[in-house]
Design a protein around this motif. Structure first.
Motif, PDB file in Angstrom:
ATOM      1  N   PRO A  40      -4.007  10.478  15.065  1.00  0.00           N
ATOM      2  CA  PRO A  40      -2.943   9.956  14.196  1.00  0.00           C
ATOM      3  C   PRO A  40      -3.556   9.162  13.041  1.00  0.00           C
ATOM      4  O   PRO A  40      -4.555   8.464  13.224  1.00  0.00           O
ATOM      5  N   VAL A  41      -2.957   9.285  11.860  1.00  0.00           N
ATOM      6  CA  VAL A  41      -3.521   8.649  10.671  1.00  0.00           C
ATOM      7  C   VAL A  41      -2.427   7.967   9.858  1.00  0.00           C
ATOM      8  O   VAL A  41      -1.352   8.543   9.644  1.00  0.00           O
ATOM      9  N   VAL A  42      -2.717   6.753   9.391  1.00  0.00           N
ATOM     10  CA  VAL A  42      -1.904   6.068   8.389  1.00  0.00           C
ATOM     11  C   VAL A  42      -2.742   5.985   7.121  1.00  0.00           C
ATOM     12  O   VAL A  42      -3.871   5.492   7.154  1.00  0.00           O
ATOM     13  N   ALA A  43      -2.209   6.469   6.013  1.00  0.00           N
ATOM     14  CA  ALA A  43      -2.904   6.392   4.725  1.00  0.00           C
ATOM     15  C   ALA A  43      -2.216   5.355   3.851  1.00  0.00           C
ATOM     16  O   ALA A  43      -1.007   5.447   3.608  1.00  0.00           O
ATOM     17  N   LEU A  44      -2.980   4.374   3.386  1.00  0.00           N
ATOM     18  CA  LEU A  44      -2.474   3.353   2.473  1.00  0.00           C
ATOM     19  C   LEU A  44      -3.055   3.608   1.096  1.00  0.00           C
ATOM     20  O   LEU A  44      -4.275   3.732   0.941  1.00  0.00           O
ATOM     21  N   ASP A  45      -2.203   3.696   0.082  1.00  0.00           N
ATOM     22  CA  ASP A  45      -2.686   3.954  -1.277  1.00  0.00           C
ATOM     23  C   ASP A  45      -1.651   3.462  -2.271  1.00  0.00           C
ATOM     24  O   ASP A  45      -0.446   3.625  -2.050  1.00  0.00           O
ATOM     25  N   ASP A  46      -2.122   2.853  -3.387  1.00  0.00           N
ATOM     26  CA  ASP A  46      -1.180   2.406  -4.413  1.00  0.00           C
ATOM     27  C   ASP A  46      -0.924   3.480  -5.469  1.00  0.00           C
ATOM     28  O   ASP A  46      -0.141   3.273  -6.399  1.00  0.00           O
ATOM     29  N   LEU A  47      -1.610   4.619  -5.347  1.00  0.00           N
ATOM     30  CA  LEU A  47      -1.440   5.771  -6.246  1.00  0.00           C
ATOM     31  C   LEU A  47      -1.830   5.467  -7.688  1.00  0.00           C
ATOM     32  O   LEU A  47      -1.395   6.154  -8.608  1.00  0.00           O
ATOM     33  N   SER A  48      -2.659   4.454  -7.886  1.00  0.00           N
ATOM     34  CA  SER A  48      -3.136   4.187  -9.241  1.00  0.00           C
ATOM     35  C   SER A  48      -4.146   5.245  -9.670  1.00  0.00           C
ATOM     36  O   SER A  48      -4.216   5.605 -10.847  1.00  0.00           O
TER      37      SER A  48
END
Length: 365
Positions: free
Chosen positions: A30-38
């Motif tokens: 299982p994976v959680v991806a955190l990104d601000d998409l900058s």
């Protein structure tokens, strides 16, 4: 439900991050991806977002409460979120420095608080102007003046490494540091100064390939699939904790020769033009003549070997450039415009475990 450890990948919508997300999901993790998409793109996670064990969170590593919550919900952390690319570092040095230092401090503090092991992504920029080689993990750092923006990135990543080491020594944080040397492959944007995507796009469009400086400076390039394989091999080895590893290729090439090979690969008639560093980046820019990694330590521990050579890398880059050029001709926007996400932060989104978008608060970066 799954018995596999759950991973938090910061910068998970980015170039390397999205490939790592795919690889972990393929292993059943299982994976959680955190990104601000900058600089990352949701398109990079198109496959992952259909997966039942994936969650996307639109947010920043500078958001302490959010990072703390996510780290607490996961078993392991891979910290890839960073401001990268020479062009971005030169144009936005303060923002880049802040993201790269405060963001890492936020992640390390949360990992310590919850007792989670961390893999920290660092960079070959650590070595600065050291043009000897091959460079091993203990090679000296040689930097120019602090007033030169180029070295702010190297310094920021050194601070990151020091934070990881001090948290390990003083608080027992289980951390592993990896230094990337010029990673290339599908999903890499030419927007931030990465040389191979830029060359490939110029060649496909019949534009001159712009070589900065003399072109005699040499580099080594590693395919992103080999980078991810190295990361996964380290994830699986507890004895990697507390260590630093170079991840790169030893296939060395000058930038002028790289331009020529890109033209050949693309079957292009594009000329090659030299552009001074002053013209490309402004006055005072400094570079190194050579950067070659020694990956003996990584190979000895894991048995890792690159599977893709430079010809494979260039073929992928040209194929991506052809697809992007065709999309541009249709009026599509396959590459995210730099800074677009940060202008849309009031419309931030997270994703639940089946990849559907849900409203979230604005991210601070």
């Amino acid at each position: 439900m799954t018995d596999h450890p759950k991973y938090l990948v910061t910068g998970g919508a980015g170039f390397i991050g999205s490939h790592l997300v795919d690889a972990l999901l393929a292993r059943g993790e299982p994976v959680v991806a955190l990104d601000d998409l900058s600089t990352g793109r949701l398109q990079n996670l198109a496959g992952a977002r259909t997966h039942g064990h994936f969650q996307f969170v639109h947010g920043s590593v500078l958001d302490g409460p959010l990072v703390d919550k996510l780290v607490g919900e996961c078993d392991r952390v891979v910290h890839l979120a960073a401001a990268v690319g020479v062009k971005l570092i030169i144009e936005q040095p303060l923002r880049s420095f802040t993201i790269n230092t405060k963001g890492t401090e936020t992640v390390m503090e949360a990992a310590y608080r919850h007792g989670r092991p961390v893999i920290l992504a660092s960079t070959s920029e650590i070595y600065g102007k050291n043009s000897s080689g091959p460079l091993n993990e203990m090679s000296d750092r040689i930097l120019g003046s602090p007033s030169v923006p180029r070295w702010s990135y190297s310094t920021a990543k050194a601070v990151d490494e020091i934070l990881a080491e001090l948290y390990r020594r003083e608080y027992g944080l289980r951390s592993t540091i990896v230094r990337f040397f010029n990673t290339v492959g599908p999903r890499q944007s030419p927007a931030y100064g990465m040389v191979i995507p830029r060359f490939a796009r110029q060649a496909v469009r019949g534009e001159p390939l712009t070589v900065h400086g003399t072109g005699r400076q040499s580099r080594c390039f590693l395919h992103v699939s080999d980078v991810v394989a190295a990361l996964v091999s380290l994830i699986d080895r507890p004895e990697a904790e507390g260590e630093t590893f170079n991840i790169g290729s030893d296939e060395e090439i000058s930038i002028l020769d790289l331009a020529a090979r890109t033209v050949t690969c693309a079957k292009s008639a594009s000329p090659v033009e030299r552009v001074s560093y002053n013209e490309a980046y402004g006055p005072g820019f400094e570079d190194m003549d050579r950067r070659v990694p020694d990956t003996t330590k990584l190979r000895a521990l894991t048995g890792w070997q690159p599977r893709r050579n430079l010809d494979d890398i260039l073929a992928d880059a040209v194929a991506d450039a052809v697809a992007d050029t065709a999309a541009d001709a249709r009026g599509e926007m396959p590459q995210q415009e730099p800074g677009a996400a940060s202008r849309r932060t009031a419309e931030g989104h997270t994703g639940d475990t089946d990849g559907r978008a849900t409203a979230a608060s604005a991210c601070p970066v």
